[in-house]
Scaffold this active site. Structure first.
Site, PDB file in Angstrom:
ATOM      1  N   LEU A  16      90.101 -42.946 -15.233  1.00  0.00           N
ATOM      2  CA  LEU A  16      89.111 -42.811 -14.165  1.00  0.00           C
ATOM      3  C   LEU A  16      88.227 -44.044 -14.037  1.00  0.00           C
ATOM      4  O   LEU A  16      87.869 -44.450 -12.923  1.00  0.00           O
ATOM      5  CB  LEU A  16      88.254 -41.568 -14.429  1.00  0.00           C
ATOM      6  N   ASP A  68      82.377 -51.440 -27.453  1.00  0.00           N
ATOM      7  CA  ASP A  68      82.793 -50.212 -28.136  1.00  0.00           C
ATOM      8  C   ASP A  68      81.561 -49.322 -28.219  1.00  0.00           C
ATOM      9  O   ASP A  68      80.596 -49.646 -28.923  1.00  0.00           O
ATOM     10  CB  ASP A  68      83.326 -50.548 -29.531  1.00  0.00           C
ATOM     11  N   ASN A  95      81.110 -44.252 -18.683  1.00  0.00           N
ATOM     12  CA  ASN A  95      82.344 -43.491 -18.409  1.00  0.00           C
ATOM     13  C   ASN A  95      83.196 -43.256 -19.652  1.00  0.00           C
ATOM     14  O   ASN A  95      83.939 -42.275 -19.695  1.00  0.00           O
ATOM     15  CB  ASN A  95      83.156 -44.262 -17.347  1.00  0.00           C
ATOM     16  N   TYR A 175      84.465 -30.485 -26.737  1.00  0.00           N
ATOM     17  CA  TYR A 175      84.416 -31.439 -25.627  1.00  0.00           C
ATOM     18  C   TYR A 175      83.383 -31.016 -24.580  1.00  0.00           C
ATOM     19  O   TYR A 175      82.538 -31.800 -24.160  1.00  0.00           O
ATOM     20  CB  TYR A 175      85.805 -31.557 -24.997  1.00  0.00           C
ATOM     21  N   LYS A 179      79.583 -32.720 -22.922  1.00  0.00           N
ATOM     22  CA  LYS A 179      79.264 -33.039 -21.527  1.00  0.00           C
ATOM     23  C   LYS A 179      78.005 -32.293 -21.059  1.00  0.00           C
ATOM     24  O   LYS A 179      77.266 -32.786 -20.216  1.00  0.00           O
ATOM     25  CB  LYS A 179      80.469 -32.729 -20.634  1.00  0.00           C
ATOM     26  N   THR A 210      95.223 -38.093 -16.745  1.00  0.00           N
ATOM     27  CA  THR A 210      94.954 -39.346 -17.459  1.00  0.00           C
ATOM     28  C   THR A 210      95.421 -39.173 -18.904  1.00  0.00           C
ATOM     29  O   THR A 210      95.791 -38.074 -19.327  1.00  0.00           O
ATOM     30  CB  THR A 210      93.448 -39.684 -17.465  1.00  0.00           C
TER      31      THR A 210
HETATM   32  N1  LIG Z   1      90.723 -36.700 -16.995  1.00  0.00           N
HETATM   33  C1  LIG Z   1      89.989 -35.656 -16.669  1.00  0.00           C
HETATM   34  O1  LIG Z   1      90.495 -34.620 -16.190  1.00  0.00           O
HETATM   35  C2  LIG Z   1      88.498 -35.707 -16.850  1.00  0.00           C
HETATM   36  C3  LIG Z   1      87.731 -34.660 -16.330  1.00  0.00           C
HETATM   37  C4  LIG Z   1      86.353 -34.689 -16.469  1.00  0.00           C
HETATM   38  C5  LIG Z   1      85.760 -35.758 -17.090  1.00  0.00           C
HETATM   39  N2  LIG Z   1      86.520 -36.770 -17.611  1.00  0.00           N
HETATM   40  C6  LIG Z   1      85.818 -37.879 -18.253  1.00  0.00           C
HETATM   41  O2  LIG Z   1      86.206 -39.085 -17.627  1.00  0.00           O
HETATM   42  C7  LIG Z   1      85.964 -40.178 -18.516  1.00  0.00           C
HETATM   43  C8  LIG Z   1      87.182 -41.072 -18.515  1.00  0.00           C
HETATM   44  O3  LIG Z   1      88.257 -40.332 -19.068  1.00  0.00           O
HETATM   45  P1  LIG Z   1      89.752 -40.471 -18.536  1.00  0.00           P
HETATM   46  O4  LIG Z   1      90.195 -39.127 -18.124  1.00  0.00           O
HETATM   47  O5  LIG Z   1      89.858 -41.608 -17.610  1.00  0.00           O
HETATM   48  O6  LIG Z   1      90.492 -40.767 -19.914  1.00  0.00           O
HETATM   49  P2  LIG Z   1      91.267 -42.047 -20.464  1.00  0.00           P
HETATM   50  O7  LIG Z   1      92.294 -42.485 -19.488  1.00  0.00           O
HETATM   51  O8  LIG Z   1      91.675 -41.675 -21.839  1.00  0.00           O
HETATM   52  O9  LIG Z   1      90.135 -43.160 -20.498  1.00  0.00           O
HETATM   53  C9  LIG Z   1      89.092 -43.093 -21.429  1.00  0.00           C
HETATM   54  C10 LIG Z   1      88.480 -44.465 -21.536  1.00  0.00           C
HETATM   55  O10 LIG Z   1      87.394 -44.399 -22.484  1.00  0.00           O
HETATM   56  C11 LIG Z   1      87.603 -45.433 -23.425  1.00  0.00           C
HETATM   57  N3  LIG Z   1      86.981 -45.172 -24.713  1.00  0.00           N
HETATM   58  C12 LIG Z   1      87.198 -44.157 -25.586  1.00  0.00           C
HETATM   59  N4  LIG Z   1      86.453 -44.332 -26.685  1.00  0.00           N
HETATM   60  C13 LIG Z   1      85.755 -45.483 -26.510  1.00  0.00           C
HETATM   61  C14 LIG Z   1      84.821 -46.204 -27.283  1.00  0.00           C
HETATM   62  N5  LIG Z   1      84.459 -45.807 -28.505  1.00  0.00           N
HETATM   63  N6  LIG Z   1      84.295 -47.330 -26.766  1.00  0.00           N
HETATM   64  C15 LIG Z   1      84.654 -47.762 -25.545  1.00  0.00           C
HETATM   65  N7  LIG Z   1      85.557 -47.156 -24.777  1.00  0.00           N
HETATM   66  C16 LIG Z   1      86.094 -46.027 -25.255  1.00  0.00           C
HETATM   67  C17 LIG Z   1      89.101 -45.556 -23.542  1.00  0.00           C
HETATM   68  O11 LIG Z   1      89.462 -46.760 -24.182  1.00  0.00           O
HETATM   69  P3  LIG Z   1      90.918 -46.963 -24.884  1.00  0.00           P
HETATM   70  O12 LIG Z   1      91.859 -47.268 -23.765  1.00  0.00           O
HETATM   71  O13 LIG Z   1      90.692 -48.094 -25.802  1.00  0.00           O
HETATM   72  O14 LIG Z   1      91.246 -45.665 -25.565  1.00  0.00           O
HETATM   73  C18 LIG Z   1      89.471 -45.503 -22.072  1.00  0.00           C
HETATM   74  O15 LIG Z   1      89.227 -46.736 -21.457  1.00  0.00           O
HETATM   75  C19 LIG Z   1      85.639 -39.544 -19.863  1.00  0.00           C
HETATM   76  O16 LIG Z   1      84.245 -39.570 -20.071  1.00  0.00           O
HETATM   77  C20 LIG Z   1      86.133 -38.122 -19.714  1.00  0.00           C
HETATM   78  O17 LIG Z   1      85.457 -37.234 -20.557  1.00  0.00           O
HETATM   79  C21 LIG Z   1      87.870 -36.757 -17.501  1.00  0.00           C
END
Ligand SMILES: NC(=O)c1ccc[n+]([C@@H]2O[C@H](COP(=O)([O-])OP(=O)(O)OC[C@H]3O[C@@H](n4cnc5c(N)ncnc54)[C@H](OP(=O)(O)O)[C@@H]3O)[C@@H](O)[C@H]2O)c1
Length: 252
Positions: A16, A68, A95, A175, A179, A210
């Protein structure tokens, strides 16, 4: 670049955050710092964004930034770098996030329940709070004064209290509680920074495919990212001190 607003998106190398960065940079109005805990992943993401012919983005509007969110020294170094390079930050999108196993193994193999809670709170709550605190002096020097958080509909206590629904609280306790806590932090900043002209918001992107969920989400992350973008640049009357989604404001 000086006429463009400077935005930092944490965790922007995939998912995202990546698509939110793409949509923001594609307007030509913003310079986006692609935050990643691995600067090589950020550089790779910029290459991929610049090569994507479906959405025109200039690589000159994107800069990698190693951050990080679990590491105070990494956060401090990132803030120092932004201060020395730009002297300010206009917009911060917190994010970066994780969603991993939600219970400890019955045979005690693997992490304990306490460790699972800790790792989720470390990244999803403490990370966003410490990043915000570190960048607040730079945001105060910025012209946009915008702060946003990627939350989730799972955070909603009202939705969670309804049994037998997609959002009912019988799943993802760790989780979703991170949030809920994140929303309270957002609300704290929204109210405490309002008199300084800040707009502060949270976004519920919906359940998007994702890596966070093994690509099981039913929504295209490009569509989910639109909610992140709304929380970042939407009109104050629509986004300030609330969690926005494509269904409107999500109840607490
Ligand atoms: N996907 C959904 O359905 C959904 C729904 C509601 C909310 N969200 C929220 O959307 C946000 C993005 O998630 P996503 O779905 O896009 O997942 P994603 O594709 O797994 O992306 C997560 C991102 O966060 C980074 N990250 C994790 N730990 C970190 C750290 N310690 N320091 C810096 N970066 C870090 C990851 O880096 P790496 O690539 O190095 O792992 C990646 O760039 C999150 O906050 C998640 O909770 C997602």
């Amino acid at each position: 670049m000086s006429s463009k607003t400077l935005i930092l998106v944490t965790g922007a190398n995939q998912g995202l955050g990546y698509y939110a960065a793409q949509q923001l940079a594609a307007t030509g109005n913003h310079h986006v710092l692609i935050g990643s805990r691995d600067v090589n992943k950020a550089k790779k993401a910029i290459e991929t964004l610049a090569a994507d012919d479906s959405v025109k983005v200039s690589a000159s509007d994107l800069t990698p930034l190693e951050i990080d969110v679990n590491s105070d020294s990494s956060i401090a170094a990132a803030a120092k770098h932004v201060e020395q390079t730009y002297g300010k930050l206009d917009i911060l999108l917190n994010n970066a996030g994780i969603a991993q196993q939600q219970e400890a193994a019955a045979d005690s193999s693997g992490p304990s329940l306490r460790d699972i809670y800790r790792s989720h709170y470390e990244t999803n709550v403490f990370g966003a709070a410490v990043v915000t605190d570190a960048f607040l002096p730079l945001l105060r020097k910025g012209s946009a004064k915008r702060l946003a958080f990627t939350s989730s509909g799972l955070a909603s206590l009202e939705l969670a209290a309804k049994p037998n629904t997609l959002y009912s609280a019988n799943n993802y306790p760790i989780y979703r509680s991170t949030k809920t806590a994140l929303n309270m932090i957002m609300l704290h900043y929204a109210l405490s920074l309002e008199s300084e002209g800040f707009v502060v918001s949270a976004a519920d992107p919906g359940y998007c495919a994702t890596n966070l969920n093994g690509n099981s989400g039913f929504k295209d992350p490009r569509d989910g990212a639109k909610e992140l973008v709304k929380s970042v640049v939407g009109e104050k009357k629509d986004v300030h001190a609330v969690m926005v989604s494509d269904d409107g404001v999500v109840p607490w």
